[in-house]
Design an enzyme around this catalytic site. Structure first.
Site, mmCIF file in Angstrom:
data_model
loop_
_atom_site.group_PDB
_atom_site.id
_atom_site.type_symbol
_atom_site.label_atom_id
_atom_site.label_comp_id
_atom_site.label_asym_id
_atom_site.label_seq_id
_atom_site.Cartn_x
_atom_site.Cartn_y
_atom_site.Cartn_z
ATOM 1 N N GLU A 48 39.240 48.403 37.722
ATOM 2 C CA GLU A 48 40.591 47.930 38.002
ATOM 3 C C GLU A 48 40.889 47.946 39.499
ATOM 4 O O GLU A 48 41.513 47.028 40.036
ATOM 5 C CB GLU A 48 41.616 48.795 37.261
ATOM 6 C CG GLU A 48 41.624 48.601 35.758
ATOM 7 C CD GLU A 48 42.050 47.207 35.349
ATOM 8 O OE1 GLU A 48 42.958 46.637 35.996
ATOM 9 O OE2 GLU A 48 41.460 46.663 34.397
ATOM 10 N N CYS A 56 45.229 29.572 32.588
ATOM 11 C CA CYS A 56 46.478 29.620 33.352
ATOM 12 C C CYS A 56 46.218 29.982 34.811
ATOM 13 O O CYS A 56 46.987 30.704 35.442
ATOM 14 C CB CYS A 56 47.456 30.611 32.714
ATOM 15 S SG CYS A 56 49.180 30.349 33.195
#
Length: 372
Positions: A47, A206
């Protein structure tokens, strides 16, 4: 379309969550290295590395980092100087410094492991609210939302939320909507699939530029698609003029060695080795005189390095010396064999300058954008 979203019916939010999960399981990513584990340490590392960095770039860094620091304890026990070479080239070097600090904090205050509560995770060095949520969701299955750049793009487009997402009011709206979606989701929610699905949608169909709406499972009810606003949402950050700064770097050579200095832990390139830096040619020349260097520095082709908030024009100056005074040790400055510098943690433009010693044409062109 408004800057403050209206409440959505629970069944619509539930369908939103369910659709993303179903799409992720069939079309999402499943084979990334950090998806094959529930180890909070490895999930956290991925992350942090993925912040502002493409997946394709991160994979090799992630694997090399884990080969050197396979456990949180290994990272906590290492010196920061041992950590930085495994981050060199990824940019945003404060991430690496905070990574090391966080590992030490976990070792000292949390028994060497991550807590499960995302609010507690978010108090650790270098971990924000969204990253804490991702760690808790992927490692422990905690039902908690995330809101990184990819997710903001999905939410603003699908729900038609105008206004720059970095604005406090808009961000508050997005977080509230993310919590409402989880509240409306079924009790059997697969939080890992939902979280990964949001990330995959934001980085895939997207995407920021040229979104593939025909491949998106939300296309029929997406506000941006229905109203042709894919290129207007999310609302761009208001542009500010990017300032340009300048510096002069000294390439001081002696008997196949080069003088390098270690940057302070804070500031740009914190903790990395770099060429000695000066504000002006006069200051650089004065330093050489003080070190007993008789030859005059020769100006070399300059380059520009692009940071997040400014551009840096770098002018390198090369000089050779045999002075014994020049070779005396200094605090934070050391001599390194010219054959060994590639193994050091160096900023990208310094690598380019040193590589240009063998091929001078290399340092005539601008350095590709890197946010070190």
């Amino acid at each position: 379309m408004s800057s403050c979203t209206q409440p959505y019916p629970a069944q619509n939010l539930s369908a939103f969550v369910t659709t993303i999960i179903q799409w992720q399981k069939q079309h999402g990513r499943h084979h990334l290295p950090w998806q094959q584990t529930r180890d909070a340490y490895r999930i956290w590392l991925s992350e942090i590395m993925l912040q502002q960095t493409q997946v394709s770039t991160v994979i090799d860094y992630y694997q090399r980092f884990l080969e050197r620091f396979p456990t949180l304890q290994d990272l906590a026990q290492a010196d920061q100087a041992q950590v930085m070479p495994y981050w060199a080239g990824l940019g945003y070097y404060a991430r690496a410094r905070n990574l090391h600090k966080c590992a030490q904090a976990l070792q000292a205050d949390h028994g060497g492991s991550f807590p499960e509560d995302p609010e507690v995770i978010a108090t650790l060095p270098g971990i924000g609210r969204s990253t804490a949520g991702a760690i808790a969701a992927f490692a422990y299955g905690v039902r908690t939302p995330i809101m990184d750049g990819n997710v903001k793009r999905v939410f603003t487009r699908y729900f038609g939320i105008a206004g720059y997402p970095g604005n406090a009011k808009i961000e508050k709206t997005l977080w509230a909507l993310a919590h409402n979606a989880l509240d409306a989701a079924p009790a059997t929610l697969d939080i890992a699939a939902y979280t990964q699905g949001l990330m995959d949608l934001g980085s895939g169909p997207c995407a920021r530029r040229n979104p593939s709406c025909e491949q998106c499972p939300l296309t029929q009810s997406c506000h941006a698609r229905v109203h042709g606003l894919q290129n207007q949402l999310p609302t761009p950050k208001p542009r500010a003029e990017v300032p340009v700064r300048s510096c002069h770097m000294l390439i001081l050579l002696s008997n196949d060695t080069v003088l390098l200095e270690q940057r302070p832990d804070s500031g740009i390139w914190g903790g990395l080795w770099s060429l000695p830096e000066f504000d002006s040619p006069t200051a650089l020349a004065s330093y050489c005189v003080q070190r007993g260097v008789a030859a005059a520095p020769q100006r070399m082709g300059g380059l520009q390095h692009v940071f997040t908030h400014f551009k840096l024009d770098i002018t390198p100056w090369q000089v050779n010396t045999t002075s014994t005074t020049a070779n005396e040790p200094e605090p934070q400055r050391q001599w390194f064999d010219l054959q060994h510098w590639p193994a050091l943690a160096l900023p990208a433009p310094v690598k380019k300058i040193l590589a240009g010693l063998a091929q001078p044409s290399l340092i005539s062109a601008p350095v590709a954008p890197d946010v070190g």
